[in-house]
Design a protein around this motif. Sequence first.
Motif, PDB file in Angstrom:
ATOM      1  N   LEU A  38      41.035  35.838  38.914  1.00  0.00           N
ATOM      2  CA  LEU A  38      40.204  37.023  39.098  1.00  0.00           C
ATOM      3  C   LEU A  38      39.139  36.830  40.170  1.00  0.00           C
ATOM      4  O   LEU A  38      38.951  37.699  41.027  1.00  0.00           O
ATOM      5  CB  LEU A  38      39.541  37.414  37.774  1.00  0.00           C
ATOM      6  CG  LEU A  38      38.648  38.663  37.828  1.00  0.00           C
ATOM      7  CD1 LEU A  38      39.461  39.891  38.222  1.00  0.00           C
ATOM      8  CD2 LEU A  38      37.954  38.887  36.484  1.00  0.00           C
ATOM      9  N   LEU A  42      39.012  39.185  43.495  1.00  0.00           N
ATOM     10  CA  LEU A  42      37.879  40.070  43.780  1.00  0.00           C
ATOM     11  C   LEU A  42      37.334  39.820  45.179  1.00  0.00           C
ATOM     12  O   LEU A  42      36.970  40.761  45.895  1.00  0.00           O
ATOM     13  CB  LEU A  42      36.774  39.864  42.743  1.00  0.00           C
ATOM     14  CG  LEU A  42      37.076  40.342  41.321  1.00  0.00           C
ATOM     15  CD1 LEU A  42      35.946  39.933  40.378  1.00  0.00           C
ATOM     16  CD2 LEU A  42      37.284  41.845  41.265  1.00  0.00           C
ATOM     17  N   VAL A  50      39.505  48.245  39.186  1.00  0.00           N
ATOM     18  CA  VAL A  50      40.157  47.180  38.429  1.00  0.00           C
ATOM     19  C   VAL A  50      40.603  47.750  37.093  1.00  0.00           C
ATOM     20  O   VAL A  50      39.798  48.336  36.357  1.00  0.00           O
ATOM     21  CB  VAL A  50      39.211  45.984  38.200  1.00  0.00           C
ATOM     22  CG1 VAL A  50      39.920  44.892  37.398  1.00  0.00           C
ATOM     23  CG2 VAL A  50      38.712  45.430  39.531  1.00  0.00           C
ATOM     24  N   VAL A  68      33.838  40.993  36.578  1.00  0.00           N
ATOM     25  CA  VAL A  68      33.950  42.050  37.588  1.00  0.00           C
ATOM     26  C   VAL A  68      32.591  42.676  37.856  1.00  0.00           C
ATOM     27  O   VAL A  68      32.204  42.919  39.002  1.00  0.00           O
ATOM     28  CB  VAL A  68      34.961  43.127  37.145  1.00  0.00           C
ATOM     29  CG1 VAL A  68      35.005  44.259  38.179  1.00  0.00           C
ATOM     30  CG2 VAL A  68      36.351  42.533  36.968  1.00  0.00           C
ATOM     31  N   SER A  72      31.528  42.293  41.705  1.00  0.00           N
ATOM     32  CA  SER A  72      32.124  43.398  42.450  1.00  0.00           C
ATOM     33  C   SER A  72      31.472  44.726  42.090  1.00  0.00           C
ATOM     34  O   SER A  72      30.882  44.868  41.014  1.00  0.00           O
ATOM     35  CB  SER A  72      33.637  43.458  42.151  1.00  0.00           C
ATOM     36  OG  SER A  72      34.239  44.608  42.690  1.00  0.00           O
ATOM     37  N   ILE A  76      35.905  50.252  36.965  1.00  0.00           N
ATOM     38  CA  ILE A  76      36.665  49.523  35.948  1.00  0.00           C
ATOM     39  C   ILE A  76      37.228  50.495  34.928  1.00  0.00           C
ATOM     40  O   ILE A  76      36.502  51.313  34.358  1.00  0.00           O
ATOM     41  CB  ILE A  76      35.792  48.482  35.231  1.00  0.00           C
ATOM     42  CG1 ILE A  76      35.213  47.484  36.228  1.00  0.00           C
ATOM     43  CG2 ILE A  76      36.605  47.751  34.164  1.00  0.00           C
ATOM     44  CD1 ILE A  76      34.223  46.516  35.610  1.00  0.00           C
TER      45      ILE A  76
END
Length: 223
Positions: A38, A42, A50, A68, A72, A76
């Motif tokens: 991951l 990213l 995502v 995440v 980032s 999501i």
Amino acid sequence: MDAAVLLVEDSTPIRVAIATALAGAGCTVLAREDGDRLDRDLDEFRPDVVLLDVMLPGTDGFGLLETVRVRSDAGILMVTARDAVADRLRGLTDGADDYITKPFEMAELVARVHAVLRRRGRTATTIRIDDLVIDPDAAVVMRAGNTVALTATEFRMLTFLAQRRGRVLTKTQILTAVWGYEHYDPNLVEVHVSALRRKLEEHGPRLLHTERGIGYTLDVARS
């Protein structure tokens, strides 16, 4: 819908189905069966959205959600078989933008991804082709200053075609993106294209063209 989507889903059939539907909707998809890579994904893939399954081997979706959010600014969407209110609330409280429960229609998933992109300002709000104006946010279509009344399915089809202006799209691509499943009767596409074309041509020349033996394209009027 031009977007980079990182999908983390351990079920191969579901992962392939989601990736196929999103690719058909114009997304670039990177699909993984777990979150082991991951951090690198990213940084290198730089997804706009995502999609995280909750029940994953190793670190589960909630754990990946935290990563995440730290690394980032991607939207999501949590994807899971769980339907408990507590799980939904946990995902949203921890920073997810949306939550969809299996089983679901692929068309709904594509629409939710698009909604996440729109809320995060990753998609254009208005599409213009000649005198045709499409506002995906307001679900409004205008042709030569006239409102064009469309069904929900016709609107999804028109938006899908308009976002790929000038590209020839096959019936399978349209079925996957609009209905969410590529094995529906292809006649569905022909029926809806005919209805959509008739409504658009009430206010101007043909924009929705048939490419015989291939599919359809939405572009400027042809002489």
